[in-house]
Design an enzyme around this catalytic site. Structure first.
Site, PDB file in Angstrom:
ATOM      1  N   LYS A   1      23.167   5.574   3.855  1.00  0.00           N
ATOM      2  CA  LYS A   1      23.903   4.343   3.568  1.00  0.00           C
ATOM      3  C   LYS A   1      22.964   3.155   3.810  1.00  0.00           C
ATOM      4  CE  LYS A   1      28.334   2.072   4.714  1.00  0.00           C
ATOM      5  NZ  LYS A   1      29.518   2.120   5.607  1.00  0.00           N
TER       6      LYS A   1
ATOM      7  N   SER B   1      33.976   1.525   3.237  1.00  0.00           N
ATOM      8  CA  SER B   1      32.813   0.898   2.655  1.00  0.00           C
ATOM      9  C   SER B   1      31.738   1.858   2.162  1.00  0.00           C
ATOM     10  CB  SER B   1      32.176  -0.033   3.685  1.00  0.00           C
ATOM     11  OG  SER B   1      31.664   0.714   4.791  1.00  0.00           O
TER      12      SER B   1
ATOM     13  N   SER C   1      35.399   3.800   7.267  1.00  0.00           N
ATOM     14  CA  SER C   1      34.450   3.727   6.149  1.00  0.00           C
ATOM     15  C   SER C   1      33.694   5.008   5.850  1.00  0.00           C
ATOM     16  CB  SER C   1      33.435   2.609   6.396  1.00  0.00           C
ATOM     17  OG  SER C   1      34.040   1.357   6.202  1.00  0.00           O
TER      18      SER C   1
END
Lengths: 98, 499, 506
Positions: C81, C156, C180
């Site tokens: 990420k 997210s 997330s």
């Protein structure tokens, strides 16, 4: 029920250093009002004698030995800077001492 | 623009001064408060930095254990209670010298609270200053303002930032409001900062150099009209960078505020800056909105919970504190009250004691500090303690004299070298070839030359007037630039004459 | 040839370590897959094929020399990420503010992955600074859900979940502040784990809400997630909130769970998370999952956690408050974007213009909300009260875990929603995290494991399993047992039923 005015949003934006537009002031005033109304429900909880929790884990006394460790070189430190001068970060004029 | 000032005596007739002193001290730990960067002064810009103290995204703080212990020791030496549990908070405000745009500081949970410090005034009396708190925080970076006149912030075109100092551990010691100081308020302010400096030096936790910014004082001053019991509005004067300035800033603010109040004006709660050159204070820019620091507990650091055992152990590490040292010096060195007071007033006592601790005899240590070094401090216009010579360095010079490696004259030259920051005493001796010449071959040649140049003196000595040897010794000393071992020269003169 | 991209990380690692295939071959195959499908998905913000192949080659070289593999996952490709710092790739956090920022240091998670021989192929898309539940708040455009390209992959960490679900990589790293990792996993049919707070170092994880953020694994199987968990977990002296204890034995628990027996395990169904407001298909899939746990031998009890009703509002005070402070550093002075520096404007003005231009609307909204909640006069009513609610939530969990070993709930109330559906309605968006937030506030372990498809729209549903702090292994055990039973019943892993994107991409 909390209400939040356009002026208050403008004040928050100043505190948060956001040069918001006029349209954003209207947009955010409306949205923050909705969100605050919703989150204000935390106030319903009778919690006078409840201690607050700031940390999820109950650790205390986490210390580092006072021993130097290598950091960044000047070049690495300045590598992300928009502008530099004489090994320093170059920034616009500062208005006043804090 | 200079402000109207009220006569000092009139200020005291009409008002009672109330002081509050906030002293920031940079700790002399090896590393910064929250990262492993070296805590050093004077290196090229942005070379003592890492992701944490540069506030790079993702970097995290880890608390320096020695800094915490220093804070606790300072608290204990100030007779404070050590909090059984405390946290750091974030003080949120934007400023370019602060890489995260928040300062990690203790807010409503300081590590040490409710102490006191007894300060000695010039007449020998004691005044007790109550301490509200001592807390930990981090220093900011340094900004350099370019393009304006003389590097001032006003009129600058841009600024340059160096974060070497960012994250250096600071302890802020805050007094409770100091009442009852009356006419001695400026003196008490100075004496308090002096006493605090001596205390911190004894604890060996800071360089406490006001000239270098490792100790900084903010002076809060307000005036309370006689007959009132409500404090007046205070101003906070920053940038007070010497002991003398502390005294002058307080006095100036008293006279300025007196004039404002007498003319029907109001004191504005504001930050003022002290100007060393004019010995006056001036208002900073007014902020259009009041500060709202939005403090909240620092989530990246866990609480500190000093155990009783830990506090007790630290208490045993407290060194002899200045007032204890004074009492001991008096007995051990056989000083009268007056002599002691002179030494204290000259700021020499702790320096002498430290020199003695470093191995020098008390008499020599005292002699150096009160005579030669005091003269040097006077001529430079600095405090004795701010001379760039440490007690350990002086003790080494004294030891070299005792060993016969230096004469008193040479010793002064070595001390001058240390003051000129040429290095350690031994380095200066080597670099300048200052060592006493005890080499017999060299000395014999010099003595023979001197005797040959003064046959009449030689004759007198031969005739039994041994005292006449002094003239030859003097000539040899002169010829060797003072570096000859006078005792040995004398022996050689007598030996050569009778040979 | 078998489709390497369809293999689990454990299978790939076993074949690489047996030198049956090379890590280079595995990496190249995945890079090809990314090249084929990512134009349609947009899971990646940055790819570095040559560096990935070089890292893979280094693993192969070591194996050829006879060195033991650096870890059980050496040679396996992974997507990181874009919120973890990397010295060899930009780190943007999905924000314009950090466009092109190359950090001068590696996050601890990055460092551990490299040391384990895991091959980092690139950085994945995310809601800006991890604020969002759909990945639509990325400054670089949304990521699409491989199950339906018109739908969001959650957020997210939508990029990480979509990359794993679309077989671009077998493994990814996410971060979970309010859900997330788990919510994107639920809506993409993948496994996502939020470890116990303090279990995975946050050093180099660009902070959103420091007291809630936690990095964790995303995978297609529970075992793969466990293997990755053990690589990235563990004590880090650079993170003061890191727990100085061994990583819970999650791999062992995943293997034990896969034998399919949950006899004697007490499973609590959180009554607060099964009422109205849940998509009917999600509710039905959840009930089926609970039945399956019962069939595996678990004792099912209903457990009430009344404070969970206040978790969402508490979260939307605490997280914005912390973010308003954490994101203050983005001011254009030292790194990142700078706007409006015309030589005349002051630093203060340039900071404000930079932040205005560099942050998207959701980030600005949360910064202002947090600024408000922390302001003098409001602190006690908002931030202070939210922290008290946090205490009550911790107490509810403690009371629940006195009765049961794990708690279960749907991971998120709905399946993947359509792109654009909630962008103008922040409160509707925030409801996505309803069930995941309590574990963030309390700091305990929680994961999401695929629980079939919703019968009303055919999209994946997630089963959330929550365990006490430091008992991450319990959640793995239950999830692995459930996964094995579900796969048996359905004739294979759910994720293998994801549409073939190479066709869809055309």
């Amino acid at each position: 029920m909390p209400t939040i005015s356009r002026d208050e949003v403008a004040h928050l934006a100043r505190l948060a250093r956001l040069a918001v537009t006029e349209e954003e002031l209207d947009l955010f005033a409306g949205q923050l009002e909705v969100i605050l109304t919703s989150v204000a429900r935390v106030g319903e909880v009778a919690a006078a004698d409840i201690p607050p929790t700031s940390h999820a884990v109950g650790l205390t006394d986490v210390f580092r030995a006072d021993v130097p460790r290598p950091g960044l070189t000047q070049q690495q430190a300045l590598s992300g800077a928009y502008a530099t001068e004489d090994g320093r970060f170059r920034v616009p004029r500062i208005l006043d001492e804090s | 623009m200079t402000a109207a000032l009220m006569d000092y005596d009139e200020v005291l007739e009409r008002f009672e001064p109330v002081l509050g002193l906030e002293v920031h001290v940079e700790l002399s730990t090896a590393t910064k408060m929250f990262c492993g960067c070296a805590n050093v002064f004077g290196t090229p810009p942005n070379t003592q930095v890492c992701p944490t103290c540069l506030g790079l995204p993702g970097a995290l703080p880890v608390l320096n254990g020695v800094a915490v212990e220093s804070a606790m020791r300072i608290g204990l030496a100030l007779n404070c209670s050590i909090a059984p549990w405390c946290r750091f908070a974030r003080k949120n405000y934007f400023y370019p010298d602060m890489p995260k745009n928040f300062q990690t500081s203790q807010y409503d949970e300081p590590i040490a609270v409710n102490g006191s410090l007894a300060v000695e005034l010039s007449g020998g009396s004691l005044f007790t200053v109550e301490i509200e708190r001592a807390h930990m925080e981090e220093d900011t970076g340094k900004s350099l303002h370019v393009g304006g006149s003389d590097g001032r912030i006003h009129g600058a075109s841009h600024s340059l930032l160096d974060y070497n100092r960012a994250g250096v551990p600071l302890i802020e010691v805050v007094t409770k409001p100091i009442e009852g100081a009356e006419a001695r308020a400026p003196e008490i302010a100075r004496a308090y900062v002096t006493a605090l400096r001596d205390l911190l030096r004894a604890l060996n936790v800071s360089d406490v150099r006001m000239d270098q910014g490792s100790m900084r004082c903010d002076a809060n001053v307000s005036l309370m009209p006689r007959g009132s019991s409500t404090f007046g509005t205070r101003t906070e004067t920053k940038n007070v960078n010497s002991l003398r300035s502390v005294e002058r800033a307080v006095r100036y603010e008293m006279c300025r505020q007196g004039a404002v109040l007498a003319s029907g004006g109001r004191i504005v709660q504001e930050t003022r800056h002290f100007d060393e050159a004019t010995a006056s204070t001036s208002a900073g820019r007014r902020k259009e909105t009041s500060e709202d620091y939005r403090y909240f507990p620092e989530p990246d650091l866990v609480p500190i919970a000093p155990s009783d055992d830990w506090v007790a152990r630290l208490r045993t590490t407290l060194p002899e504190l200045p007032w204890q040292r004074r009492a001991r010096a008096k007995t051990e060195w056989g000083l009268s009250d007056l002599e002691l007071r002179d030494l204290v007033n000259a700021g020499a006592l702790d320096l002498i004691a430290a020199t003695v601790d470093a191995g020098a005899p008390a008499a020599e240590a005292r002699s150096w500090w009160v005579s030669y070094l005091s003269q040097q401090a006077n001529s430079r216009g600095v405090e004795l303690a701010d001379l760039p010579i440490t007690p350990a360095q002086l003790a080494r010079v004294i030891a070299l004299v005792a060993e016969g490696a230096l004469t008193n004259n040479l010793a002064r030259q070595v001390v001058d070298g240390v003051l000129a920051k040429e290095g350690e005493p031994d380095e200066i001796v080597a670099a300048h070839g200052l060592a006493v010449v005890s080499d017999d071959a060299a000395l014999t040649a010099a003595v023979e030359q001197a005797l040959a140049a003064a046959p009449d003196v030689a004759e007198k000595i031969r005739g039994g007037k041994v005292a006449a040897a002094g003239a030859i010794v003097g000539a040899v000393m002169k010829a060797t630039g003072g570096q000859a071992n006078a005792q040995r020269v004398r022996e050689l003169v007598l030996a050569l004459v009778s040979a | 040839m078998t489709r390497l991209t369809r293999c689990s990380a454990a299978e790939l690692a076993a074949r690489i370590h047996a030198q049956d295939i090379t890590a280079v071959e595995v990496t190249r195959t995945h890079l090809d897959r990314i090249a084929a499908v990512d134009p349609a998905l947009h899971a990646f913000l940055h790819l570095d094929g040559p560096a990935a192949l070089a890292a893979a080659a280094a693993v192969d070289d070591g194996l050829r020399r006879g060195d033991p593999p650096a870890s059980p996952l050496a040679g396996v490709p992974l997507a990181l990420k874009d919120v973890f710092t990397t010295v060899d790739m930009p780190t943007t956090c999905g924000s314009r503010m950090l466009q092109g920022w190359w950090p001068p240091y590696d996050a601890t998670v990055t460092r551990k992955l490299r040391a384990a021989g895991v091959v980092i192929v690139g950085k994945t898309n995310m809601d800006e600074f991890a604020m969002g539940s759909s990945t639509e708040n990325s400054a670089y455009g949304p990521t699409r859900n491989p199950w339906d390209l018109d739908r969001v992959p959650g957020g997210s960490g939508g990029g990480s979940a979509a990359a794993v679900a679309a077989f671009e990589v077998p493994l990814a790293i996410g971060t979970d502040t309010g859900g997330s990792i788990r919510q994107p996993s639920a809506v993409t049919g993948t496994v996502g784990v939020k470890p116990t707070y303090g279990g995975v170092s946050r050093y180099g994880l660009v902070a959103f809400s420091s007291s809630l953020d936690q990095g964790g694994p995303v995978a297609r199987t529970v075992l793969d997630a466990a293997l990755l968990h053990e690589v990235i977990g563990g004590y880090d002296p650079l993170d003061s909130t890191s727990i100085d204890a061994p990583v819970p034995p999650v791999v062992q628990a995943a293997r034990a769970g896969a034998t399919g027996d949950l006899t004697g395990i007490r499973v609590g169904v959180v009554s607060q998370f099964r009422g109205d407001g849940y998509q009917p298909g999600v509710r039905r899939a959840f009930e089926v999952a609970v039945s399956r746990l019962r069939e595996l031998g678990a004792d099912i009890v209903e457990v009430s956690c009344p404070s969970f009703d206040h978790a969402l509002p508490a979260y939307y005070l605490i997280a914005p408050s912390e973010c308003s402070s954490n994101l203050a550093r983005f001011d254009g002075m030292r790194y990142g974007l700078r706007v409006g520096d015309d030589g005349g404007r002051s630093a203060e003005e340039v900071m404000s213009l930079t932040r205005e231009a560099g942050f998207g609307p959701e980030v600005k909204r949360r910064i202002m909300l947090g600024t408000y909640a922390l302001s003098a006069g409001y602190y006690d009513a908002y931030y202070g009260q939210a922290q008290k609610v946090r205490t009550l939530i911790i107490r509810d969990f403690a009371a629940a875990f006195d009765q049961v070993d794990v708690l279960v709930s749907p991971t998120t109330p709905t399946t993947a929603f359509r792109i654009g559906e909630r962008v103008d309605d922040p409160m509707a968006m925030y409801l996505s995290d309803l069930c995941t937030i309590p574990a963030n506030l309390a700091g305990n372990a929680a994961l999401s494991v695929p629980a079939g498809l919703s019968d009303d729209d055919g999209l994946p549903v997630g089963l959330q399993v929550m365990a006490p702090a430091l008992a991450d292994d319990r959640a793995y055990r239950v999830a692995a047992a459930y996964e094995a039973a579900r796969d048996d019943a359905d004739g294979g892993p759910l994720v293998q039923r994801v549409p073939d994107l190479e066709v869809a991409a055309r």
